[in-house]
Design an enzyme around this catalytic site. Structure first.
Site, PDB file in Angstrom:
ATOM      1  N   HIS A 247       0.792  -1.237   0.000  1.00 15.76           N
ATOM      2  CA  HIS A 247       0.000   0.000   0.000  1.00 15.76           C
ATOM      3  C   HIS A 247       0.828   1.293   0.000  1.00 15.76           C
ATOM      4  CE1 HIS A 247      -3.495  -2.479   1.119  1.00 15.76           C
ATOM      5  NE2 HIS A 247      -2.729  -3.040   2.038  1.00 15.76           N
TER       6      HIS A 247
HETATM    7  C1  BDR Z   1      -3.002   0.582   5.425  1.00 13.31           C
HETATM    8  O1  BDR Z   1      -3.143   0.048   6.740  1.00 13.31           O
HETATM    9  C2  BDR Z   1      -1.904  -0.408   7.233  1.00 13.31           C
HETATM   10  O2  BDR Z   1      -2.044  -1.691   7.721  1.00 13.31           O
HETATM   11  C3  BDR Z   1      -0.916  -0.296   6.105  1.00 13.31           C
HETATM   12  O3  BDR Z   1       0.344   0.121   6.615  1.00 13.31           O
HETATM   13  C4  BDR Z   1      -1.519   0.727   5.182  1.00 13.31           C
HETATM   14  O4  BDR Z   1      -1.115   2.037   5.537  1.00 13.31           O
HETATM   15  C5  BDR Z   1      -3.731  -0.311   4.442  1.00 13.31           C
HETATM   16  O5  BDR Z   1      -5.085  -0.379   4.750  1.00 13.31           O
END
Ligand code: BDR
Ligand code: CA
Length: 311
Positions: free
Chosen positions: A241
Protein backbone atom coordinates in the site's frame (compact mmCIF):
# COMPACT_ATOMS: atom_id res chain seq x y z
CA UNK A 1 14.70 21.11 -7.57
CA UNK A 2 13.95 18.71 -4.75
CA UNK A 3 10.51 18.44 -3.26
CA UNK A 4 10.26 18.80 0.53
CA UNK A 5 8.14 16.18 2.25
CA UNK A 6 7.17 15.08 5.74
CA UNK A 7 6.24 11.40 6.07
CA UNK A 8 3.62 10.73 8.75
CA UNK A 9 3.64 7.01 9.42
CA UNK A 10 2.92 3.91 11.53
CA UNK A 11 5.53 1.35 10.37
CA UNK A 12 4.37 -1.36 9.36
CA UNK A 13 6.35 -3.19 6.66
CA UNK A 14 4.72 -1.29 3.79
CA UNK A 15 5.33 2.05 5.56
CA UNK A 16 8.95 0.96 5.94
CA UNK A 17 9.29 0.31 2.21
CA UNK A 18 7.75 3.74 1.54
CA UNK A 19 10.35 5.37 3.81
CA UNK A 20 13.15 3.49 2.04
CA UNK A 21 11.82 4.58 -1.36
CA UNK A 22 11.74 8.22 -0.26
CA UNK A 23 15.24 8.11 1.25
CA UNK A 24 16.58 6.47 -1.92
CA UNK A 25 15.16 9.22 -4.15
CA UNK A 26 17.21 12.37 -4.77
CA UNK A 27 14.09 14.19 -6.01
CA UNK A 28 12.79 14.23 -2.43
CA UNK A 29 14.04 15.93 0.71
CA UNK A 30 12.61 14.26 3.80
CA UNK A 31 12.32 17.09 6.34
CA UNK A 32 11.22 14.69 9.03
CA UNK A 33 9.31 11.53 9.83
CA UNK A 34 6.40 11.92 12.23
CA UNK A 35 5.12 8.74 13.85
CA UNK A 36 1.60 7.91 14.90
CA UNK A 37 -0.10 4.98 16.57
CA UNK A 38 -1.73 2.65 14.05
CA UNK A 39 -0.50 -0.73 12.88
CA UNK A 40 1.17 -1.06 16.29
CA UNK A 41 1.34 1.32 19.29
CA UNK A 42 3.37 4.54 19.13
CA UNK A 43 6.37 3.21 21.09
CA UNK A 44 6.88 0.64 18.33
CA UNK A 45 6.13 2.85 15.31
CA UNK A 46 8.63 5.45 16.52
CA UNK A 47 11.21 2.71 17.15
CA UNK A 48 10.58 1.08 13.78
CA UNK A 49 10.90 4.35 11.85
CA UNK A 50 14.39 4.81 13.29
CA UNK A 51 15.38 1.23 12.49
CA UNK A 52 14.36 1.86 8.90
CA UNK A 53 16.35 5.12 8.66
CA UNK A 54 19.43 3.33 9.94
CA UNK A 55 18.87 0.49 7.48
CA UNK A 56 18.89 3.15 4.75
CA UNK A 57 22.16 4.55 6.15
CA UNK A 58 20.37 7.76 7.18
CA UNK A 59 20.66 8.15 10.96
CA UNK A 60 20.54 11.93 10.36
CA UNK A 61 16.81 11.92 9.52
CA UNK A 62 14.69 13.54 12.22
CA UNK A 63 12.10 11.18 13.66
CA UNK A 64 9.34 12.47 15.96
CA UNK A 65 6.77 10.67 18.09
CA UNK A 66 3.22 11.98 17.82
CA UNK A 67 -0.20 10.89 19.02
CA UNK A 68 -0.62 7.74 21.05
CA UNK A 69 -4.30 7.33 20.31
CA UNK A 70 -6.97 8.58 17.90
CA UNK A 71 -8.69 11.90 18.65
CA UNK A 72 -11.84 10.41 20.18
CA UNK A 73 -11.59 6.64 20.21
CA UNK A 74 -9.50 3.82 21.61
CA UNK A 75 -6.69 2.68 19.32
CA UNK A 76 -7.28 -0.25 16.96
CA UNK A 77 -4.06 -1.95 15.82
CA UNK A 78 -3.21 -4.49 13.11
CA UNK A 79 -0.76 -7.01 14.57
CA UNK A 80 -2.74 -9.71 12.75
CA UNK A 81 -1.25 -8.31 9.52
CA UNK A 82 2.11 -6.84 10.54
CA UNK A 83 3.10 -9.08 13.47
CA UNK A 84 3.75 -8.14 17.10
CA UNK A 85 6.59 -5.71 16.34
CA UNK A 86 4.94 -4.16 13.27
CA UNK A 87 8.03 -5.16 11.29
CA UNK A 88 7.93 -8.93 11.72
CA UNK A 89 9.73 -10.97 9.07
CA UNK A 90 13.27 -9.66 9.61
CA UNK A 91 14.96 -8.68 12.82
CA UNK A 92 16.74 -5.32 12.65
CA UNK A 93 19.16 -4.00 15.29
CA UNK A 94 17.94 -1.58 17.96
CA UNK A 95 18.44 1.94 16.61
CA UNK A 96 21.25 4.16 17.87
CA UNK A 97 19.78 7.38 16.51
CA UNK A 98 17.69 9.40 18.94
CA UNK A 99 14.01 10.18 18.83
CA UNK A 100 13.63 13.98 18.56
CA UNK A 101 12.45 15.76 21.71
CA UNK A 102 9.64 17.73 20.08
CA UNK A 103 6.16 16.29 19.64
CA UNK A 104 5.38 15.37 16.03
CA UNK A 105 2.42 17.77 15.96
CA UNK A 106 4.62 20.70 17.04
CA UNK A 107 7.22 19.76 14.44
CA UNK A 108 4.53 19.73 11.74
CA UNK A 109 3.26 23.17 12.80
CA UNK A 110 6.69 24.75 13.19
CA UNK A 111 7.98 23.38 9.90
CA UNK A 112 4.94 24.47 7.93
CA UNK A 113 5.22 27.95 9.46
CA UNK A 114 8.94 28.32 8.88
CA UNK A 115 9.25 26.86 5.36
CA UNK A 116 7.98 28.99 2.45
CA UNK A 117 4.21 28.67 2.02
CA UNK A 118 3.27 26.00 -0.50
CA UNK A 119 6.64 24.26 -0.39
CA UNK A 120 6.00 21.25 1.90
CA UNK A 121 4.04 18.13 0.93
CA UNK A 122 2.61 15.91 3.66
CA UNK A 123 2.65 12.15 3.06
CA UNK A 124 0.42 10.40 5.62
CA UNK A 125 0.73 6.60 5.59
CA UNK A 126 -1.27 5.82 8.73
CA UNK A 127 -4.25 7.13 10.70
CA UNK A 128 -4.58 10.90 10.26
CA UNK A 129 -4.41 11.81 13.97
CA UNK A 130 -1.18 13.87 13.89
CA UNK A 131 -2.22 15.83 10.80
CA UNK A 132 -5.70 16.58 12.15
CA UNK A 133 -4.38 17.67 15.52
CA UNK A 134 -1.88 20.00 13.85
CA UNK A 135 -4.70 21.53 11.79
CA UNK A 136 -6.81 21.95 14.91
CA UNK A 137 -4.03 23.56 16.93
CA UNK A 138 -2.82 25.78 14.10
CA UNK A 139 -5.51 26.35 11.47
CA UNK A 140 -3.17 28.79 9.67
CA UNK A 141 -1.01 25.89 8.42
CA UNK A 142 -3.78 24.64 6.08
CA UNK A 143 -2.96 27.45 3.67
CA UNK A 144 0.76 26.67 3.82
CA UNK A 145 0.72 22.95 2.86
CA UNK A 146 1.64 22.32 -0.78
CA UNK A 147 -0.55 19.22 -0.85
CA UNK A 148 -1.37 16.03 1.01
CA UNK A 149 -0.72 12.70 -0.70
CA UNK A 150 -1.99 9.89 1.50
CA UNK A 151 -2.72 6.19 1.61
CA UNK A 152 -6.23 5.51 2.81
CA UNK A 153 -9.82 4.78 1.91
CA UNK A 154 -11.56 2.61 -0.63
CA UNK A 155 -14.64 2.73 -2.81
CA UNK A 156 -15.05 -0.25 -5.15
CA UNK A 157 -12.89 -2.45 -2.90
CA UNK A 158 -14.75 -1.26 0.23
CA UNK A 159 -13.14 -2.37 3.47
CA UNK A 160 -10.15 -4.29 4.76
CA UNK A 161 -10.64 -3.81 8.52
CA UNK A 162 -14.45 -3.80 8.43
CA UNK A 163 -16.68 -4.64 5.47
CA UNK A 164 -16.99 -0.89 4.83
CA UNK A 165 -13.75 0.77 5.90
CA UNK A 166 -10.05 0.83 5.12
CA UNK A 167 -7.73 0.61 8.15
CA UNK A 168 -6.09 4.07 8.20
CA UNK A 169 -9.39 5.93 7.91
CA UNK A 170 -11.25 3.54 10.22
CA UNK A 171 -8.80 3.95 13.09
CA UNK A 172 -9.37 7.71 13.32
CA UNK A 173 -12.37 8.75 11.24
CA UNK A 174 -12.77 12.09 13.04
CA UNK A 175 -9.19 12.96 12.14
CA UNK A 176 -9.79 11.94 8.52
CA UNK A 177 -12.92 14.10 8.48
CA UNK A 178 -10.91 17.14 9.61
CA UNK A 179 -8.29 16.53 6.92
CA UNK A 180 -10.81 15.98 4.11
CA UNK A 181 -12.64 19.19 5.07
CA UNK A 182 -9.44 21.24 5.42
CA UNK A 183 -9.44 22.69 1.92
CA UNK A 184 -5.89 21.39 1.36
CA UNK A 185 -5.30 19.73 -2.01
CA UNK A 186 -5.53 15.96 -1.36
CA UNK A 187 -4.52 12.98 -3.48
CA UNK A 188 -5.36 9.58 -2.05
CA UNK A 189 -4.19 6.08 -2.83
CA UNK A 190 -7.17 3.92 -1.82
CA UNK A 191 -7.38 0.12 -1.75
CA UNK A 192 -8.86 0.35 -5.26
CA UNK A 193 -5.40 1.34 -6.42
CA UNK A 194 -3.16 -0.54 -4.00
CA UNK A 195 -4.90 -3.83 -4.77
CA UNK A 196 -3.56 -3.41 -8.31
CA UNK A 197 0.06 -3.23 -7.09
CA UNK A 198 0.58 -6.77 -5.82
CA UNK A 199 3.91 -8.13 -4.64
CA UNK A 200 4.06 -11.32 -6.69
CA UNK A 201 6.69 -14.03 -6.19
CA UNK A 202 8.66 -12.60 -9.12
CA UNK A 203 8.70 -9.13 -7.61
CA UNK A 204 9.90 -10.44 -4.24
CA UNK A 205 12.61 -12.38 -6.09
CA UNK A 206 13.69 -9.13 -7.77
CA UNK A 207 14.11 -7.46 -4.34
CA UNK A 208 16.12 -10.43 -3.12
CA UNK A 209 18.28 -10.42 -6.23
CA UNK A 210 19.40 -6.82 -5.64
CA UNK A 211 22.30 -8.18 -3.65
CA UNK A 212 22.19 -5.49 -0.94
CA UNK A 213 20.93 -5.73 2.65
CA UNK A 214 17.90 -3.55 1.85
CA UNK A 215 16.78 -5.94 -0.89
CA UNK A 216 17.03 -8.92 1.47
CA UNK A 217 15.12 -7.11 4.22
CA UNK A 218 12.34 -5.87 1.92
CA UNK A 219 11.95 -9.41 0.55
CA UNK A 220 11.76 -10.77 4.12
CA UNK A 221 9.13 -8.21 5.13
CA UNK A 222 6.98 -8.70 2.07
CA UNK A 223 7.16 -12.49 2.45
CA UNK A 224 5.90 -12.08 6.00
CA UNK A 225 2.96 -9.73 5.62
CA UNK A 226 1.87 -11.15 2.30
CA UNK A 227 0.73 -14.33 3.95
CA UNK A 228 -2.30 -12.57 5.45
CA UNK A 229 -3.68 -10.89 2.33
CA UNK A 230 -2.86 -13.83 0.06
CA UNK A 231 -4.90 -16.10 2.28
CA UNK A 232 -7.68 -13.53 2.59
CA UNK A 233 -8.06 -12.56 -1.06
CA UNK A 234 -6.74 -15.72 -2.69
CA UNK A 235 -4.57 -13.49 -4.87
CA UNK A 236 -1.10 -14.20 -6.28
CA UNK A 237 0.47 -11.55 -4.06
CA UNK A 238 -0.36 -8.92 -1.47
CA UNK A 239 -0.79 -5.19 -2.00
CA UNK A 240 2.13 -2.96 -1.07
CA UNK A 241 0.00 0.00 0.00
CA UNK A 242 2.10 2.84 1.35
CA UNK A 243 4.96 3.06 -1.21
CA UNK A 244 2.36 4.02 -3.82
CA UNK A 245 2.25 7.46 -2.13
CA UNK A 246 5.96 8.06 -2.68
CA UNK A 247 5.77 6.46 -6.13
CA UNK A 248 3.22 9.05 -7.18
CA UNK A 249 5.53 11.90 -6.14
CA UNK A 250 8.26 10.41 -8.32
CA UNK A 251 6.27 9.22 -11.34
CA UNK A 252 2.69 10.55 -11.39
CA UNK A 253 2.33 9.40 -15.00
CA UNK A 254 2.04 5.82 -13.72
CA UNK A 255 -1.26 6.69 -12.01
CA UNK A 256 -4.75 7.81 -12.97
CA UNK A 257 -7.81 8.80 -10.99
CA UNK A 258 -10.64 11.29 -10.64
CA UNK A 259 -10.99 14.59 -8.85
CA UNK A 260 -14.16 14.00 -6.85
CA UNK A 261 -15.94 14.62 -3.57
CA UNK A 262 -14.87 12.31 -0.74
CA UNK A 263 -16.53 12.44 2.66
CA UNK A 264 -15.85 10.37 5.76
CA UNK A 265 -18.55 8.49 7.67
CA UNK A 266 -18.07 9.18 11.37
CA UNK A 267 -21.47 8.40 12.88
CA UNK A 268 -22.67 4.99 11.77
CA UNK A 269 -21.54 2.02 13.86
CA UNK A 270 -21.89 -0.16 10.79
CA UNK A 271 -19.93 1.87 8.24
CA UNK A 272 -17.68 4.08 10.39
CA UNK A 273 -14.56 5.19 8.54
CA UNK A 274 -16.02 4.57 5.10
CA UNK A 275 -14.75 6.95 2.41
CA UNK A 276 -17.96 7.94 0.67
CA UNK A 277 -16.52 8.74 -2.74
CA UNK A 278 -18.68 10.35 -5.41
CA UNK A 279 -16.85 8.49 -8.19
CA UNK A 280 -19.85 8.67 -10.51
CA UNK A 281 -20.60 12.33 -9.86
CA UNK A 282 -24.10 11.69 -8.58
CA UNK A 283 -24.12 14.54 -6.06
CA UNK A 284 -23.52 18.27 -6.32
CA UNK A 285 -20.92 18.10 -3.53
CA UNK A 286 -17.75 19.95 -4.42
CA UNK A 287 -14.68 17.85 -5.33
CA UNK A 288 -12.11 17.90 -2.53
CA UNK A 289 -9.73 15.07 -3.43
CA UNK A 290 -8.11 13.22 -6.30
CA UNK A 291 -9.08 9.60 -5.84
CA UNK A 292 -6.61 7.34 -7.63
CA UNK A 293 -7.97 4.24 -9.30
CA UNK A 294 -5.33 2.81 -11.63
CA UNK A 295 -1.59 2.19 -11.44
CA UNK A 296 0.90 0.79 -13.93
CA UNK A 297 2.09 -1.93 -11.56
CA UNK A 298 5.02 -3.01 -13.77
CA UNK A 299 6.29 0.57 -13.94
CA UNK A 300 5.79 1.10 -10.23
CA UNK A 301 7.71 -2.04 -9.20
CA UNK A 302 10.48 -1.29 -11.70
CA UNK A 303 10.87 2.16 -10.13
CA UNK A 304 10.77 0.79 -6.58
CA UNK A 305 13.30 -1.95 -7.30
CA UNK A 306 15.66 0.40 -9.10
CA UNK A 307 15.54 2.85 -6.18
CA UNK A 308 16.05 0.20 -3.49
CA UNK A 309 19.15 -0.92 -5.37
CA UNK A 310 20.70 2.47 -4.61
CA UNK A 311 20.61 1.98 -0.83
C1 BDR B 1 -3.00 0.58 5.43
O1 BDR B 1 -3.14 0.05 6.74
C2 BDR B 1 -1.90 -0.41 7.23
O2 BDR B 1 -2.04 -1.69 7.72
C3 BDR B 1 -0.92 -0.30 6.11
O3 BDR B 1 0.34 0.12 6.61
C4 BDR B 1 -1.52 0.73 5.18
O4 BDR B 1 -1.11 2.04 5.54
C5 BDR B 1 -3.73 -0.31 4.44
O5 BDR B 1 -5.08 -0.38 4.75
CA1 CA C 1 0.70 2.47 7.13
Amino acid sequence: MTRKIIIDTDPGQDDAVAILLALASPELEVLGITCVAGNVPLALTSLNARKVCELAGRPDVKVFAGCEAPLMRPLVTAEHVHGKTGLDGVELPAPQMPLQQAHAVDFLIETLRSEPAGSVTLCPLGPLTNIALALRKAPDIAGRVQEIVLMGGAYFEVGNITPAAEFNIYVDPEAADIVFRSGISITLMPLDLTHKALVTAGRVAAFRALGNRVGEVVAGWTDFFERFDKAKYGSEGAPLHDPTVIGWLLAPGLYSGRHINVEIETRSDLTRGMTVADWWGVTARAPNATFMGEIDAEGFFALLTERLARL
